[in-house]
Scaffold this motif. Structure first.
Motif, PDB file in Angstrom:
ATOM      1  N   GLY A  53      -8.054   6.916  -5.157  1.00 10.40           N
ATOM      2  CA  GLY A  53      -8.024   8.313  -4.739  1.00 10.40           C
ATOM      3  C   GLY A  53      -8.764   8.450  -3.427  1.00 10.40           C
ATOM      4  N   ALA A  54      -8.025   8.749  -2.353  1.00  6.82           N
ATOM      5  CA  ALA A  54      -8.618   8.668  -1.012  1.00  6.82           C
ATOM      6  C   ALA A  54      -8.381   9.939  -0.210  1.00  6.82           C
ATOM      7  CB  ALA A  54      -8.054   7.467  -0.264  1.00  6.82           C
ATOM      8  N   ALA A  55      -8.878  11.053  -0.695  1.00  4.35           N
ATOM      9  CA  ALA A  55      -8.803  12.294   0.081  1.00  4.35           C
ATOM     10  C   ALA A  55      -9.654  12.167   1.346  1.00  4.35           C
ATOM     11  CB  ALA A  55      -9.296  13.464  -0.764  1.00  4.35           C
ATOM     12  N   ASP A  56      -9.330  12.974   2.339  1.00  8.87           N
ATOM     13  CA  ASP A  56     -10.022  12.869   3.634  1.00  8.87           C
ATOM     14  C   ASP A  56     -11.533  13.007   3.505  1.00  8.87           C
ATOM     15  OD1 ASP A  56      -7.606  12.520   4.845  1.00  8.87           O
ATOM     16  OD2 ASP A  56      -7.396  14.602   5.486  1.00  8.87           O
ATOM     17  N   GLU A  57     -11.978  13.776   2.515  1.00  5.86           N
ATOM     18  CA  GLU A  57     -13.415  13.984   2.366  1.00  5.86           C
ATOM     19  C   GLU A  57     -14.086  12.866   1.570  1.00  5.86           C
ATOM     20  OE1 GLU A  57     -11.324  16.371  -0.897  1.00  5.86           O
ATOM     21  OE2 GLU A  57     -11.047  15.902   1.225  1.00  5.86           O
ATOM     22  N   ASN A  58     -13.332  11.832   1.237  1.00  6.96           N
ATOM     23  CA  ASN A  58     -13.868  10.728   0.448  1.00  6.96           C
ATOM     24  C   ASN A  58     -13.755   9.414   1.232  1.00  6.96           C
ATOM     25  OD1 ASN A  58     -14.720   8.929  -1.489  1.00  6.96           O
ATOM     26  ND2 ASN A  58     -12.974   9.220  -2.853  1.00  6.96           N
ATOM     27  N   VAL A 107       0.887  -1.167   0.000  1.00  2.46           N
ATOM     28  CA  VAL A 107       0.000   0.000   0.000  1.00  2.46           C
ATOM     29  C   VAL A 107       0.920   1.211   0.000  1.00  2.46           C
ATOM     30  CG1 VAL A 107      -1.840   1.263   1.154  1.00  2.46           C
ATOM     31  CG2 VAL A 107      -1.769  -1.228   1.314  1.00  2.46           C
ATOM     32  N   GLU A 108       0.986   1.907  -1.119  1.00  7.01           N
ATOM     33  CA  GLU A 108       1.968   2.972  -1.283  1.00  7.01           C
ATOM     34  C   GLU A 108       1.300   4.268  -1.722  1.00  7.01           C
ATOM     35  OE1 GLU A 108       5.339  -0.156  -3.025  1.00  7.01           O
ATOM     36  OE2 GLU A 108       4.314   1.271  -4.356  1.00  7.01           O
ATOM     37  N   PRO A 109       1.677   5.400  -1.112  1.00 10.19           N
ATOM     38  CA  PRO A 109       1.163   6.683  -1.586  1.00 10.19           C
ATOM     39  C   PRO A 109       1.767   7.019  -2.944  1.00 10.19           C
ATOM     40  CG  PRO A 109       2.806   7.028   0.126  1.00 10.19           C
ATOM     41  CD  PRO A 109       2.582   5.550   0.041  1.00 10.19           C
ATOM     42  N   LEU A 110       0.946   7.501  -3.849  1.00  3.32           N
ATOM     43  CA  LEU A 110       1.422   7.947  -5.149  1.00  3.32           C
ATOM     44  C   LEU A 110       1.579   9.462  -5.141  1.00  3.32           C
ATOM     45  CD1 LEU A 110      -0.718   5.596  -7.413  1.00  3.32           C
ATOM     46  CD2 LEU A 110       1.742   5.480  -7.025  1.00  3.32           C
ATOM     47  N   ALA A 111       0.479  10.172  -4.946  1.00  2.00           N
ATOM     48  CA  ALA A 111       0.516  11.633  -4.838  1.00  2.00           C
ATOM     49  C   ALA A 111      -0.880  12.127  -4.499  1.00  2.00           C
ATOM     50  CB  ALA A 111       0.989  12.275  -6.149  1.00  2.00           C
ATOM     51  N   CYS A 112      -0.937  13.227  -3.781  1.00  3.35           N
ATOM     52  CA  CYS A 112      -2.215  13.915  -3.533  1.00  3.35           C
ATOM     53  C   CYS A 112      -3.335  12.960  -3.112  1.00  3.35           C
ATOM     54  CB  CYS A 112      -2.645  14.703  -4.762  1.00  3.35           C
ATOM     55  SG  CYS A 112      -1.569  16.085  -5.149  1.00  3.35           S
ATOM     56  N   THR A 121      -4.989  19.427 -10.688  1.00  3.71           N
ATOM     57  CA  THR A 121      -3.672  20.061 -10.560  1.00  3.71           C
ATOM     58  C   THR A 121      -2.586  19.083 -11.016  1.00  3.71           C
ATOM     59  OG1 THR A 121      -3.307  19.267  -8.302  1.00  3.71           O
ATOM     60  CG2 THR A 121      -4.492  21.365  -8.547  1.00  3.71           C
ATOM     61  N   PRO A 122      -1.378  19.579 -11.315  1.00  2.00           N
ATOM     62  CA  PRO A 122      -0.286  18.678 -11.715  1.00  2.00           C
ATOM     63  C   PRO A 122       0.025  17.612 -10.677  1.00  2.00           C
ATOM     64  CG  PRO A 122       0.269  20.943 -12.265  1.00  2.00           C
ATOM     65  CD  PRO A 122      -1.004  21.000 -11.464  1.00  2.00           C
ATOM     66  N   CYS A 123      -0.179  17.926  -9.394  1.00  2.55           N
ATOM     67  CA  CYS A 123       0.104  16.956  -8.337  1.00  2.55           C
ATOM     68  C   CYS A 123      -0.700  15.677  -8.508  1.00  2.55           C
ATOM     69  CB  CYS A 123      -0.207  17.591  -6.980  1.00  2.55           C
ATOM     70  SG  CYS A 123      -0.078  16.463  -5.579  1.00  2.55           S
ATOM     71  N   GLN A 124      -1.885  15.781  -9.076  1.00  5.26           N
ATOM     72  CA  GLN A 124      -2.751  14.618  -9.216  1.00  5.26           C
ATOM     73  C   GLN A 124      -2.361  13.722 -10.391  1.00  5.26           C
ATOM     74  OE1 GLN A 124      -6.578  16.632  -9.323  1.00  5.26           O
ATOM     75  NE2 GLN A 124      -6.900  16.239  -7.144  1.00  5.26           N
TER      76      GLN A 124
END
Length: 238
Positions: free
Chosen positions: A67-72, A10-15, A147-150
């Protein structure tokens, strides 16, 4: 039928985007562009496109981009479950058999692959398959993000396009940041600007349902696309 898997990474990719790598108890047969459901409960199954292609370890390793932002919480809960299963070392991550009708067809026609956000995982499966099978038809990849980060695989895709002359990668962001020099705006508008006609292409789309609906209307009405050559699992619901 459900499939039990170990979680090997389980690895973070970005944003707020994560890569989850699964090792199923038995090899899984599927088509590039299909999806699986993460089983969170008896009546709680959440769809994610497979970012891996069937060629990877002959279906013995599966990859999801979440894609797992805090609001999701819909996606964040899946990431948290994957982390817990990884720590346990057990085959405790359950998925459904691969499904979806918008998988990559064999064709000599050029390909236009369009993704919004983590819909890129759908496109990535197809690109990996085409490269592994040495398919030489022209491939145009349009990836839109806020954004580019995504654009978490931007550098990797640029490198692939440099290595394979038949692949064109066009990232598009809604909000330019830093030293961004690529396209700015809506990914579908970028496609419309770059192509006068799309009638000769097989087109595959992954993103929000409304995006797929708009693409279908614009491409069929204004760029000569036949619905027989336009694919998206969203079309089954809109």
């Amino acid at each position: 039928m459900s499939i039990l898997c170990e979680v090997t990474a389980v690895e973070p990719l970005a944003c707020h985007t994560y890569r989850i790598v699964l090792k199923p108890q038995q090899a899984v047969r599927y088509q590039p562009g299909q999806y699986v459901m993460a089983v969170m409960g008896e009546k709680d199954k959440r769809p994610f496109s497979l970012a891996s292609s069937p060629c990877r370890q002959n279906g013995g390793e599966l990859e999801l981009h979440v894609g797992a932002a805090d609001e999701n919480p819909f996606a964040l809960e899946v990431v948290e479950k994957a982390k817990a299963v990884l720590e346990s070392g057990e085959a405790g991550f359950e998925i459904t058999e691969p499904a979806g009708d918008a998988w990559l067809r064999e064709s000599d026609r050029p390909l236009l692959l369009i993704a919004g956000g983590t819909g890129f995982s759908y496109v990535r499966s197809m690109v990996d398959h085409c490269i592994s099978q040495k398919i030489q038809s022209p491939i145009f990849i349009y990836w839109g993000a806020r954004t580019p980060c995504q654009l978490y695989a931007h550098d990797e895709m640029q490198a692939l396009a440099e290595q394979h002359p038949h692949i064109t990668f066009m990232p598009v962001v809604e909000q330019a940041e830093g030293e961004w020099r690529g396209k700015v705006g809506n990914v579908l508008e970028a496609v419309m600007e770059d192509f006068v006609s799309l009638g000769a292409y097989d087109i595959y789309i992954a993103g929000r349902f409304e995006m797929a609906g708009v693409a279908r209307d614009m491409f069929c009405k204004e760029r000569g696309v036949s619905r027989d050559h336009l694919y998206s699992d969203a079309f089954a619901f809109i």
